[in-house]
Scaffold this motif. Structure first.
Motif, PDB file in Angstrom:
ATOM      1  N   ASP A   1       5.679 -93.868  49.649  1.00 54.80           N
ATOM      2  CA  ASP A   1       4.348 -94.132  50.178  1.00 54.80           C
ATOM      3  C   ASP A   1       3.699 -92.843  50.731  1.00 54.80           C
ATOM      4  OD1 ASP A   1       2.249 -95.988  50.843  1.00 54.80           O
ATOM      5  OD2 ASP A   1       2.860 -95.775  52.934  1.00 54.80           O
TER       6      ASP A   1
ATOM      7  N   LYS B   1       0.339 -91.125  49.163  1.00 56.37           N
ATOM      8  CA  LYS B   1      -0.866 -90.827  49.959  1.00 56.37           C
ATOM      9  C   LYS B   1      -1.245 -89.355  49.867  1.00 56.37           C
ATOM     10  CE  LYS B   1      -0.527 -94.812  52.853  1.00 56.37           C
ATOM     11  NZ  LYS B   1       0.354 -95.442  53.819  1.00 56.37           N
TER      12      LYS B   1
ATOM     13  N   MET C   1      -2.844 -88.865  46.576  1.00 55.09           N
ATOM     14  CA  MET C   1      -4.187 -89.478  46.540  1.00 55.09           C
ATOM     15  C   MET C   1      -5.224 -88.581  47.218  1.00 55.09           C
ATOM     16  SD  MET C   1      -2.907 -93.322  47.301  1.00 55.09           S
ATOM     17  CE  MET C   1      -4.291 -94.416  47.079  1.00 55.09           C
TER      18      MET C   1
ATOM     19  N   ARG D   1      -8.954 -95.138  53.818  1.00 49.85           N
ATOM     20  CA  ARG D   1      -7.901 -96.157  53.770  1.00 49.85           C
ATOM     21  C   ARG D   1      -8.374 -97.548  54.163  1.00 49.85           C
ATOM     22  NH1 ARG D   1      -2.584 -93.076  55.956  1.00 49.85           N
ATOM     23  NH2 ARG D   1      -1.882 -95.211  56.122  1.00 49.85           N
TER      24      ARG D   1
ATOM     25  N   ILE E   1      -8.213-103.943  48.114  1.00 47.96           N
ATOM     26  CA  ILE E   1      -7.013-104.217  47.289  1.00 47.96           C
ATOM     27  C   ILE E   1      -6.140-105.351  47.809  1.00 47.96           C
ATOM     28  CG2 ILE E   1      -6.884-101.869  46.319  1.00 47.96           C
ATOM     29  CD1 ILE E   1      -4.369-101.586  48.191  1.00 47.96           C
ATOM     30  N   PHE E   2      -6.094-105.524  49.140  1.00 44.25           N
ATOM     31  CA  PHE E   2      -5.227-106.582  49.655  1.00 44.25           C
ATOM     32  C   PHE E   2      -5.900-107.954  49.584  1.00 44.25           C
ATOM     33  CE2 PHE E   2      -3.193-102.897  52.007  1.00 44.25           C
ATOM     34  CZ  PHE E   2      -2.155-102.802  51.105  1.00 44.25           C
TER      35      PHE E   2
ATOM     36  N   LEU F   1      -5.771-104.068  43.202  1.00 35.22           N
ATOM     37  CA  LEU F   1      -4.461-103.542  43.609  1.00 35.22           C
ATOM     38  C   LEU F   1      -3.711-103.043  42.372  1.00 35.22           C
ATOM     39  CD1 LEU F   1      -2.206-103.288  45.821  1.00 35.22           C
ATOM     40  CD2 LEU F   1      -1.472-105.564  45.160  1.00 35.22           C
TER      41      LEU F   1
ATOM     42  N   ASN G   1      -2.643 -99.230  41.564  1.00 36.97           N
ATOM     43  CA  ASN G   1      -1.229 -98.905  41.340  1.00 36.97           C
ATOM     44  C   ASN G   1      -1.028 -98.229  39.984  1.00 36.97           C
ATOM     45  OD1 ASN G   1      -0.437 -99.838  43.816  1.00 36.97           O
ATOM     46  ND2 ASN G   1       0.276-101.829  43.095  1.00 36.97           N
TER      47      ASN G   1
ATOM     48  N   HIS H   1       0.924 -94.955  40.756  1.00 31.24           N
ATOM     49  CA  HIS H   1       2.386 -95.043  40.659  1.00 31.24           C
ATOM     50  C   HIS H   1       3.023 -94.186  39.560  1.00 31.24           C
ATOM     51  CE1 HIS H   1       2.566 -98.894  43.325  1.00 31.24           C
ATOM     52  NE2 HIS H   1       2.104 -97.837  43.952  1.00 31.24           N
TER      53      HIS H   1
ATOM     54  N   ILE I   1       6.859-101.114  47.200  1.00 37.48           N
ATOM     55  CA  ILE I   1       6.660-101.936  46.000  1.00 37.48           C
ATOM     56  C   ILE I   1       7.659-101.483  44.958  1.00 37.48           C
ATOM     57  CG2 ILE I   1       4.966-102.562  44.215  1.00 37.48           C
ATOM     58  CD1 ILE I   1       4.386-103.450  47.161  1.00 37.48           C
TER      59      ILE I   1
ATOM     60  N   ILE J   1      -1.278-108.844  53.276  1.00 39.54           N
ATOM     61  CA  ILE J   1      -0.391-107.882  52.595  1.00 39.54           C
ATOM     62  C   ILE J   1       0.883-108.592  52.127  1.00 39.54           C
ATOM     63  CG2 ILE J   1       1.006-105.792  52.906  1.00 39.54           C
ATOM     64  CD1 ILE J   1      -1.216-104.788  54.803  1.00 39.54           C
TER      65      ILE J   1
ATOM     66  N   GLN K   1       3.395-109.351  48.244  1.00 35.12           N
ATOM     67  CA  GLN K   1       4.750-108.840  48.100  1.00 35.12           C
ATOM     68  C   GLN K   1       5.694-109.987  47.742  1.00 35.12           C
ATOM     69  OE1 GLN K   1       5.392-106.794  51.897  1.00 35.12           O
ATOM     70  NE2 GLN K   1       4.271-105.013  51.143  1.00 35.12           N
TER      71      GLN K   1
HETATM   72  C1  LIG Z   1      -4.227 -98.934  50.213  1.00 34.13           C
HETATM   73  C2  LIG Z   1      -4.004 -98.015  51.389  1.00 34.13           C
HETATM   74  C3  LIG Z   1      -5.011 -96.879  51.350  1.00 34.13           C
HETATM   75  C4  LIG Z   1      -4.169 -98.822  52.700  1.00 34.13           C
HETATM   76  O1  LIG Z   1      -3.851 -97.999  53.791  1.00 34.13           O
HETATM   77  P1  LIG Z   1      -3.509 -98.623  55.227  1.00 34.13           P
HETATM   78  O2  LIG Z   1      -3.340 -97.472  56.159  1.00 34.13           O
HETATM   79  O3  LIG Z   1      -4.513 -99.673  55.561  1.00 34.13           O
HETATM   80  O4  LIG Z   1      -2.178 -99.406  55.045  1.00 34.13           O
HETATM   81  P2  LIG Z   1      -0.665 -98.859  54.908  1.00 34.13           P
HETATM   82  O5  LIG Z   1      -0.606 -97.667  54.026  1.00 34.13           O
HETATM   83  O6  LIG Z   1      -0.045 -98.775  56.259  1.00 34.13           O
HETATM   84  O7  LIG Z   1      -0.013-100.054  54.112  1.00 34.13           O
HETATM   85  C5  LIG Z   1       0.224-101.297  54.721  1.00 34.13           C
HETATM   86  C6  LIG Z   1       1.296-102.016  53.918  1.00 34.13           C
HETATM   87  O8  LIG Z   1       0.759-102.383  52.652  1.00 34.13           O
HETATM   88  C7  LIG Z   1       1.767-102.371  51.685  1.00 34.13           C
HETATM   89  N1  LIG Z   1       1.285-101.547  50.549  1.00 34.13           N
HETATM   90  C8  LIG Z   1       0.864-100.264  50.547  1.00 34.13           C
HETATM   91  N2  LIG Z   1       0.499 -99.878  49.341  1.00 34.13           N
HETATM   92  C9  LIG Z   1       0.691-100.942  48.552  1.00 34.13           C
HETATM   93  C10 LIG Z   1       0.539-101.165  47.181  1.00 34.13           C
HETATM   94  N3  LIG Z   1       0.118-100.173  46.396  1.00 34.13           N
HETATM   95  N4  LIG Z   1       0.824-102.393  46.695  1.00 34.13           N
HETATM   96  C11 LIG Z   1       1.254-103.397  47.485  1.00 34.13           C
HETATM   97  N5  LIG Z   1       1.457-103.240  48.818  1.00 34.13           N
HETATM   98  C12 LIG Z   1       1.185-102.032  49.317  1.00 34.13           C
HETATM   99  C13 LIG Z   1       3.014-101.748  52.337  1.00 34.13           C
HETATM  100  O9  LIG Z   1       3.926-102.762  52.674  1.00 34.13           O
HETATM  101  C14 LIG Z   1       2.491-101.139  53.583  1.00 34.13           C
HETATM  102  O10 LIG Z   1       3.400-101.136  54.612  1.00 34.13           O
HETATM  103  C15 LIG Z   1      -2.563 -97.434  51.357  1.00 34.13           C
HETATM  104  O11 LIG Z   1      -1.631 -98.457  51.521  1.00 34.13           O
HETATM  105  C16 LIG Z   1      -2.274 -96.657  50.094  1.00 34.13           C
HETATM  106  O12 LIG Z   1      -2.708 -95.544  49.954  1.00 34.13           O
HETATM  107  N6  LIG Z   1      -1.511 -97.267  49.180  1.00 34.13           N
HETATM  108  C17 LIG Z   1      -1.206 -96.622  47.914  1.00 34.13           C
HETATM  109  C18 LIG Z   1       0.105 -95.934  47.947  1.00 34.13           C
HETATM  110  C19 LIG Z   1       1.158 -96.845  47.481  1.00 34.13           C
HETATM  111  O13 LIG Z   1       1.091 -97.371  46.390  1.00 34.13           O
HETATM  112  N7  LIG Z   1       2.172 -97.073  48.354  1.00 34.13           N
HETATM  113  C20 LIG Z   1       3.163 -98.062  48.129  1.00 34.13           C
HETATM  114  C21 LIG Z   1       4.320 -97.718  47.294  1.00 34.13           C
HETATM  115  S1  LIG Z   1       4.479 -96.106  46.685  1.00 34.13           S
END
Ligand SMILES: CC(C)(COP(=O)(O)OP(=O)(O)OC[C@H]1O[C@@H](n2cnc3c(N)ncnc32)[C@H](O)[C@@H]1O)[C@@H](O)C(=O)NCCC(=O)NCCS
Ligand SMILES: Nc1ncnc2c1ncn2[C@@H]1O[C@H](COP(=O)(O)OP(=O)(O)OP(=O)(O)O)[C@@H](O)[C@H]1O
Length: 195
Positions: free
Chosen positions: A32, A36, A39, A65, A72-73, A79, A83, A87, A112, A153, A157
């Motif tokens: 993660d 970020k 990104m 963010r 996305i959520f 989403l 991804n 990813h 994920i 969220i 999952q």
């Molecule tokens: C969408 C974003 C900008 C939201 O940021 P924000 O600060 O609000 O939330 P945070 O990053 O703390 O995420 C909150 C929770 O969402 C879940 N989550 C994060 N990314 C994803 C994703 N791509 N798909 C599903 N769940 C996700 C995780 O459980 C995480 O703990 C951020 O989550 C992000 O940049 N995600 C993309 C990176 C990613 O894919 N990470 C996950 C695995 S590599």
């Protein structure tokens, strides 16, 4: 090199467990964090995310963010599109990172994993679990968030029981000393798998 995926639902304690492995000398890749970083730095990703989410995707050249999270959520199709942009690039970055490590195994912490087939690229998978109410309580303490946002969220999952079925190891993250004991036991088992 043995690649061990470390996963778990939001607030289960993945990062806490990852740090415990790190303190045993295991290299840890936090997908993660790297996602970020990419990104905010990769020109291709920035262009593609701006095409997908519009100009609001970035504010002062920094990923917006809260804006992305609000989309996305609540809409799985966004989403999935996000991804699909991010990813594969994280996967390439991880491959290069692994090539530089020199231990029996590495840990890849990733929120994920089963959801997108990422477990197929791991030799073993560890899932961190904790009761739902405890996860929510820990997250409300850690973040400026709400139960509703956490549940949105969680709905994206895979449920814990599904993850557990697909895992080689499960860590029940109740108390810290108990969790450390489970980490040490798994560490010994993984070292014994040296190939
Ligand atoms: C969408 C974003 C900008 C939201 O940021 P924000 O600060 O609000 O939330 P945070 O990053 O703390 O995420 C909150 C929770 O969402 C879940 N989550 C994060 N990314 C994803 C994703 N791509 N798909 C599903 N769940 C996700 C995780 O459980 C995480 O703990 C951020 O989550 C992000 O940049 N995600 C993309 C990176 C990613 O894919 N990470 C996950 C695995 S590599
Ligand atoms: N065993 C524990 N006892 C008490 N607090 C804990 C325990 N494990 C984790 N926590 C706390 O709960 C919160 C969530 O843990 P952590 O950040 O490790 O979870 P995570 O699964 O990485 O979360 P996310 O999915 O949001 O990235 C943190 O504030 C952490 O300090």
């Amino acid at each position: 090199m043995i690649v061990v995926g470390l996963t778990g639902g939001i607030g289960s304690g993945k990062t806490t467990v990852a740090k415990q492995f790190e303190s045993l000398g295991v290299p840890v890749y936090i997908a993660d964090n790297e996602a970020k970083k990419l990104m905010n730095t990769s020109k291709v990703i920035k262009r593609k995310l701006t095409e997908l989410f519009g100009e609001n995707a970035y504010v002062n050249n920094t990923l917006n963010r809260p804006y992305l999270a609000s989309i996305i959520f609540n809409d799985k199709s966004y989403l999935e599109k996000m991804n699909a942009i991010v990813h594969p690039r994280v996967a390439r970055h991880f491959k290069k990172w692994v090539a530089k490590q020199n231990t029996v195994y590495v840990i890849k912490e990733v929120a994920i994993l089963f959801e997108n087939g990422g477990h197929k690229h791991c030799d073993f998978v560890i899932t961190v679990t904790a009761p739902l109410a405890l996860r929510i309580e820990r997250l409300l303490k850690r973040d400026d968030t709400t139960k509703e946002k956490i549940k949105a969220i969680m709905n994206n999952q895979l449920p814990d029981d599904e993850k557990v079925k697909l895992s080689d190891f499960v860590i029940e993250n109740t108390t810290i000393p108990n969790t450390i004991a489970q980490v040490e036991k798994i560490h010994k088992q993984l070292l014994a798998k040296d190939k």
